[in-house]
Scaffold this motif. Structure first.
Motif: not given
Length: 280
Positions: A69, A206-207, A247, A251
């Motif tokens: 990721t 996030k995408d 996540y 972030c």
């Protein structure tokens, strides 16, 4: 000093705001409590559903997919920033032949959902004869095209919001228009638009989860795999909860780094202004 944008609330307004805040907190806490209650009633917190997360191999795989990721995010973030700067400069070019294509590219990719861009890359291009499109490439290119177009408008707006006297001063000392934009205007635009830029970087992070839909092995893809394990009670909700925590943590780390960079940049500007004042 009172603000010119709104009236300073009086005693009654402040009391009313306190009550509204209390009611809001109670309502949010009630909703969260009800959700947790329903999860508990449906057996989502039983040991069987959480046992799979205690396995070392599963924990190691989580680290691996987190790395995947972050890899997609890092490449897409750098690519989006570069594409955004190039398109912004193109939008500000004197030549119509440069300005108009950059305008239409920005508007086109800003209007297309990022998931559609990923699917076009992964499913559409191979059907058209283009080979070698991996899920990683599809995810990264889709993110770069969309977010680069969004950041192009951010950079353009930041540059155009600066006083025109700075452009004129740069041109007066013999700099070309491109040098004025790169050396004088762009650094100031980045500094002034940094909160917006950071917000868009969080969106990129996030995408990356959309890569799950084109089989990119990131956090959500692995969580979906764990949730399908029937021998452990199909822990779909626990897997999604773990994914959400991951996540949120990523972030928060990104936001913390952004605040650190912003404070460093602000302190450097203050030092330069102080030195200029002392020299004057």
């Amino acid at each position: 000093m009172s603000s010119v944008l709104f009236d300073v609330p009086g005693p009654k307004a402040r009391t009313r705001n306190v009550y509204l805040n209390i009611v809001t907190v109670i309502v949010v806490a009630a909703i969260i409590g009800f959700i947790l209650y329903r999860f508990n009633e449906s057996g989502q917190f039983t040991a069987k559903k959480w046992e799979i997360f205690t396995f070392p191999r599963v924990q190691h795989m989580f680290l691996t997919v987190i790395g995947a990721t972050l890899k997609a995010f890092a490449v897409a973030a750098v690519g989006s920033l570069v594409l955004g700067i190039l398109l912004a400069f193109g939008r500000l070019a004197d030549s119509k032949w440069v300005r108009m294509p950059c305008y239409w590219i920005t508007e086109l990719f800003r209007a297309v959902p990022v998931l559609i861009l990923m699917m076009i890359m992964y499913y559409g291009l191979p059907s058209a004869g283009v080979k070698g499109i991996t899920p990683f490439i599809a995810v990264v290119v889709g993110l770069i095209l969309y977010n680069g177009s969004v950041l192009a408008e951010v950079f353009r707006a930041g540059i155009e919001s600066l006083p025109k006297g700075q452009r004129e001063a740069g041109l007066a000392v013999g700099l070309s228009k491109g040098q004025v934009q790169r050396i004088i205007l762009l650094p100031q635009a980045v500094r002034s638009m940094l909160p917006v830029i950071i917000s868009q970087l969080v969106v990129i992070l996030k995408d990356t989860a959309l890569g799950f839909l084109i089989t990119y092995n990131e956090v959500l893809y692995y969580a979906n795999f764990l949730g399908s394990q029937g021998q452990y009670g199909s822990p779909v909700v626990p897997a999604l909860m773990v994914t959400a925590v991951i996540y949120v943590g990523l972030c928060l780390i990104l936001s913390g780094i952004a605040k650190l960079v912003e404070s460093r940049m602000s302190s450097r500007v203050k030092v330069v202004k102080t030195r200029v004042g002392m020299a004057g």
